[in-house]
Design an enzyme around this catalytic site. Sequence first.
Site, PDB file in Angstrom:
ATOM      1  N   GLU A   1       0.448  -1.140   0.314  1.00 39.78           N
ATOM      2  CA  GLU A   1      -0.269  -0.501  -0.033  1.00 39.78           C
ATOM      3  C   GLU A   1       1.113   0.947   0.309  1.00 39.78           C
ATOM      4  OE1 GLU A   1      -2.183   3.062   2.795  1.00 39.78           O
ATOM      5  OE2 GLU A   1      -3.079   1.010   2.672  1.00 39.78           O
TER       6      GLU A   1
ATOM      7  N   GLU B   1       2.101  13.855  -3.163  1.00 37.95           N
ATOM      8  CA  GLU B   1       1.565  13.427  -2.542  1.00 37.95           C
ATOM      9  C   GLU B   1       2.257  14.543  -0.813  1.00 37.95           C
ATOM     10  OE1 GLU B   1       0.084   9.895   0.409  1.00 37.95           O
ATOM     11  OE2 GLU B   1       2.581   9.335   0.001  1.00 37.95           O
TER      12      GLU B   1
END
EC number: 1.2.1.79
Length: 532
Positions: free
Chosen positions: A269, A401
């Site tokens: 992830e 991000e």
Amino acid sequence: MVTDHARPSSAVRGSALPPSLTPALVKRLVRRVTAAANAARVTTDAPYTGDPLADLPVSTPADVEGAFARARAAQGEWAAMSVRERKKILLRFHDLVLARQDEALDLMQAESGKTRRDAFLEVTDIAITARYYARSAARLLGPKRRRGAVPVLTRTTELRHPKGAVAVVSPWNYPLSMAAGDAIPALMAGNAVVQKPDTQTALTALWALDLMYEAGLPFGVWQMVIGRGESIGGALMAGADYMMFTGSTASGRRIARDAGERLIGSSLELGGKNAMLVLDDADIDRAADGAVAACFPSAGQLCVSIERLYVDEAVHDRFVAAFVARTEKLRMGASYDYSADVGSLTTQAQLNTVTAHVDDAVTKGATVLAGGGARPDLGPLFYEPTILTGVTPDMTLYDNETFGPVVSVYPVRDADEAIDRANATPYGLNASVWTGDGARGRAVAARLHAGTVNVNEGFAAAWGSIDAPMGGMGESGIGRRHGADGILKYTEPQTVAHQRVHGFTPPARVSHRTWNLAMTAALMAMRKAGVR
């Protein structure tokens, strides 16, 4: 449109550590680290205040090798234990987590700087995860009858065997959810686990380990090592039969490459740049509340939190005004109670990233509608919940991000443009759609390139639906946690096919031509009969 720079409200500056974090507790947890008696030490600091928090031993590659040796010695007996016995241990762990939650909440706040309300979500998450896999494992892992090659004559069964020794590398931002949450299904599947939690939040992970042993887990089945990836990452990869990693996309690429070289599986992830879409029929007040809840939990240090907002121009100004007004009212603070809405960032590196992203955007012409700066008056790592508009592709945070309490708002013509812009990213972890029409929201959700999509919610609906898979598309990772996928990935499937009466070659004195004609007729008959 709101144009004034709005600053969030403030609570109080951080104080001393809570009394539950006694030297005796810290000492007990630190003893769970797999490291030599004379190991080098590393000190962690409390984000609220910058004061020293824990002195941890540092594991070496040899320590990791020893951990895997002990794991393999313990794993066989653990795998031989019935699913019912493993279930009992997981349910006792569930009860201990809930009974001792104040200790966990204090630890998570002290190590990560998050608010107590955000820490409590981790407690509930782990209780739900433990209960789900404890009570679902027998169904998910039990032998399954499969359709045989020849009806009646072929009895085919699918079995599930544990991988063996699983490596879990967990991050600092959700230290209980990510540490225990990934270990629980691996353990329930009969594996042993060697885990490297992030050093900054290692005490929380060690607390979960300590409780699992108190619940009855045999010694050696779950162990933890402490150290930097460049030091012990190679030993973790060398010893693992499977790798579970949560972290950056850059690190995930290296792990995937190394796992591929070893021909072992991995679940990763990774990063995200998650989008929220506010359609023209959305309930503005509900959507504004949802945006606050989606963008700023754990000071935005959440893999599935929202960093991009695409708002239909028909409701854009009203939504932005409502969103900014709510953000202004957020209470920042360092308190070991439920009074603060937004806590601290966790590390100086994260503060540096957030500051650099916002400063770069403002320098290049973005407008700050709320927040926009650090709050050293509250603590060394606090940063205001920040809303930006006018963000353009030349700005760093446009498609990178940030992983902090920062969100960019963009007007769009309609739902089609919102979908196109939401999908214009290599990431694909989470997304959110707000609309007054549930069917329309679900239809929009199906067009978004994201592993989870929430309609009229930010992320909690999908994350909390633990019976369904959760994970990323594209550069947000491979593999899934939660649901059947979350435990089956830790197993090796095996097919056992028992052929009875007759096999696949002609009987004696039957020619191959005659046999082939008979088989062809049988296949045509099965097709007409609807046999799969």
